[in-house]
Write an enzyme that holds these catalytic residues in place. Sequence first.
Site, mmCIF file in Angstrom:
data_model
loop_
_atom_site.group_PDB
_atom_site.id
_atom_site.type_symbol
_atom_site.label_atom_id
_atom_site.label_comp_id
_atom_site.label_asym_id
_atom_site.label_seq_id
_atom_site.Cartn_x
_atom_site.Cartn_y
_atom_site.Cartn_z
ATOM 1 N N ASP A 130 0.846 -1.201 0.000
ATOM 2 C CA ASP A 130 0.000 0.000 0.000
ATOM 3 C C ASP A 130 0.877 1.244 0.000
ATOM 4 O O ASP A 130 1.658 1.459 0.916
ATOM 5 C CB ASP A 130 -0.879 0.026 1.264
ATOM 6 N N TYR B 247 2.762 9.850 -0.232
ATOM 7 C CA TYR B 247 3.850 9.311 0.597
ATOM 8 C C TYR B 247 5.239 9.581 -0.008
ATOM 9 O O TYR B 247 6.244 9.358 0.658
ATOM 10 C CB TYR B 247 3.702 7.792 0.818
ATOM 11 N N LYS C 44 -2.586 5.884 -4.370
ATOM 12 C CA LYS C 44 -3.739 6.766 -4.133
ATOM 13 C C LYS C 44 -3.533 8.127 -4.771
ATOM 14 O O LYS C 44 -2.408 8.655 -4.788
ATOM 15 C CB LYS C 44 -3.948 6.967 -2.624
ATOM 16 N N HIS D 85 -7.556 9.479 -2.226
ATOM 17 C CA HIS D 85 -6.977 9.414 -0.874
ATOM 18 C C HIS D 85 -7.884 10.059 0.186
ATOM 19 O O HIS D 85 -8.045 9.522 1.281
ATOM 20 C CB HIS D 85 -5.607 10.096 -0.887
HETATM 21 N N1 LIG Z 1 -5.579 6.241 3.681
HETATM 22 C C1 LIG Z 1 -5.061 6.981 4.633
HETATM 23 O O1 LIG Z 1 -5.437 8.143 4.842
HETATM 24 C C2 LIG Z 1 -3.985 6.387 5.512
HETATM 25 C C3 LIG Z 1 -3.632 7.045 6.704
HETATM 26 C C4 LIG Z 1 -2.643 6.465 7.505
HETATM 27 C C5 LIG Z 1 -2.042 5.276 7.112
HETATM 28 N N2 LIG Z 1 -2.397 4.671 5.923
HETATM 29 C C6 LIG Z 1 -1.742 3.417 5.485
HETATM 30 O O2 LIG Z 1 -1.857 2.452 6.522
HETATM 31 C C7 LIG Z 1 -0.559 1.971 6.879
HETATM 32 C C8 LIG Z 1 -0.515 1.588 8.350
HETATM 33 O O3 LIG Z 1 -0.880 2.652 9.164
HETATM 34 P P1 LIG Z 1 0.155 3.424 10.131
HETATM 35 O O4 LIG Z 1 1.518 3.305 9.613
HETATM 36 O O5 LIG Z 1 -0.435 4.786 10.327
HETATM 37 O O6 LIG Z 1 -0.044 2.685 11.518
HETATM 38 P P2 LIG Z 1 0.227 1.195 12.085
HETATM 39 O O7 LIG Z 1 0.605 0.278 10.988
HETATM 40 O O8 LIG Z 1 -0.955 0.900 12.933
HETATM 41 O O9 LIG Z 1 1.402 1.441 13.090
HETATM 42 C C9 LIG Z 1 2.713 1.658 12.715
HETATM 43 C C10 LIG Z 1 3.495 1.850 14.012
HETATM 44 O O10 LIG Z 1 3.394 0.663 14.802
HETATM 45 C C11 LIG Z 1 4.699 0.113 15.020
HETATM 46 N N3 LIG Z 1 4.564 -1.341 14.878
HETATM 47 C C12 LIG Z 1 4.466 -2.069 13.745
HETATM 48 N N4 LIG Z 1 4.332 -3.376 14.009
HETATM 49 C C13 LIG Z 1 4.344 -3.496 15.363
HETATM 50 C C14 LIG Z 1 4.253 -4.605 16.234
HETATM 51 N N5 LIG Z 1 4.121 -5.853 15.782
HETATM 52 N N6 LIG Z 1 4.297 -4.367 17.576
HETATM 53 C C15 LIG Z 1 4.430 -3.116 18.044
HETATM 54 N N7 LIG Z 1 4.532 -2.015 17.265
HETATM 55 C C16 LIG Z 1 4.490 -2.202 15.917
HETATM 56 C C17 LIG Z 1 5.579 0.722 13.963
HETATM 57 O O11 LIG Z 1 6.898 0.874 14.433
HETATM 58 P P3 LIG Z 1 8.168 0.129 13.697
HETATM 59 O O12 LIG Z 1 8.201 0.640 12.295
HETATM 60 O O13 LIG Z 1 9.325 0.572 14.523
HETATM 61 O O14 LIG Z 1 7.897 -1.340 13.791
HETATM 62 C C18 LIG Z 1 4.942 2.105 13.753
HETATM 63 O O15 LIG Z 1 5.389 2.991 14.744
HETATM 64 C C19 LIG Z 1 0.365 3.145 6.498
HETATM 65 O O16 LIG Z 1 1.706 2.725 6.411
HETATM 66 C C20 LIG Z 1 -0.246 3.560 5.184
HETATM 67 O O17 LIG Z 1 0.148 2.656 4.147
HETATM 68 C C21 LIG Z 1 -3.375 5.197 5.142
#
Ligand SMILES: NC(=O)c1ccc[n+]([C@@H]2O[C@H](COP(=O)([O-])OP(=O)(O)OC[C@H]3O[C@@H](n4cnc5c(N)ncnc54)[C@H](OP(=O)(O)O)[C@@H]3O)[C@@H](O)[C@H]2O)c1
Length: 267
Positions: A55, A60, A85, A116
């Site tokens: 994704d 990004y 997106k 997006h």
């Molecule tokens: N459409 C939208 O508007 C939108 C908005 C936000 C995000 N997104 C997408 O969704 C994806 C995921 O969301 P996100 O990055 O916001 O949040 P997330 O995946 O919920 O959380 C990422 C955070 O959690 C940590 N983490 C990952 N795996 C872990 C585990 N097993 N145990 C403990 N901590 C862990 C990561 O740190 P480390 O890297 O140090 O492991 C990072 O700090 C994004 O990368 C993006 O592709 C889309």
Amino acid sequence: MTQNGPMTAPDEVPAITLAGGVPMPMVGFGTWPLHAHQACEAVLQALRAGYRHIDTATMYANEDEIGHALRDSGVPRPEVFLTTKLRARDAGRERQVLAASLRSLGTDHLDLWLIHWPPRGRASVSAWRELLALRDEGLTRAVGVSNYSLRQIDELIEATGEAPAVNQIHWDPSRYDAGLLRALRQRGVVVEGYSPLKDTDLKHPVLGEIAAAHGVTPAQVVLRWHVEHEIVVIPKSANPARIAANLDLFGFSLDPAEVARIDGLGR
Ligand SMILES: NC(=O)c1ccc[n+]([C@@H]2O[C@H](COP(=O)([O-])OP(=O)(O)OC[C@H]3O[C@@H](n4cnc5c(N)ncnc54)[C@H](OP(=O)(O)O)[C@@H]3O)[C@@H](O)[C@H]2O)c1
């Protein structure tokens, strides 16, 4: 095994079928806010760990790096489900922006292209018509939206007769909303949850108890809970062991009582 953890066989990861018959792996790799060398390395690591769903987004600013990682991985393009997106501010320039994304990603088509955010806070039927036209030309296999309300989705359906294949929205146990899930499903919209872990209290005793019962981590319980609800989930990590663990969800399952306890965490 990868260098840093277990390898999940890509065919262990179930897929959900989008409108139009396109299979979408239920667990994908989130790439925000990964940049430059780190983005390339993390995507390579994810592909090695068994992810076949990536994704990204024009916003990004990492599509070039993801394109490099896909090429360097040696994984054939048809085996990877690729989402990017359209930035809300690029509504009106859909064709040029999609061409630029395809160039950066090094492919002639996407699997999923999303709006997006609602452009200027509106559903934007004109942008939606453009996405449908570009899909019909074969430049993306499916089209959808992100951060859209039910009302905005209904506006798109009323105007064009076509529902977005996906709505990518913020989702985690504290945001569990059975009514919204049901309403989106009734319209044929697959829910894809973003930020599954970021705002989740991974030290919550309910998650800890369920994790201990299955010999997994609370993060794996949260990700598996999405899968039990047939919600596509896209965790991000830059850490190789966590990248692998976040896909390693298919050696256990949650029973209905466990799912219901996690559903209740937001109440
Ligand atoms: N459409 C939208 O508007 C939108 C908005 C936000 C995000 N997104 C997408 O969704 C994806 C995921 O969301 P996100 O990055 O916001 O949040 P997330 O995946 O919920 O959380 C990422 C955070 O959690 C940590 N983490 C990952 N795996 C872990 C585990 N097993 N145990 C403990 N901590 C862990 C990561 O740190 P480390 O890297 O140090 O492991 C990072 O700090 C994004 O990368 C993006 O592709 C889309």
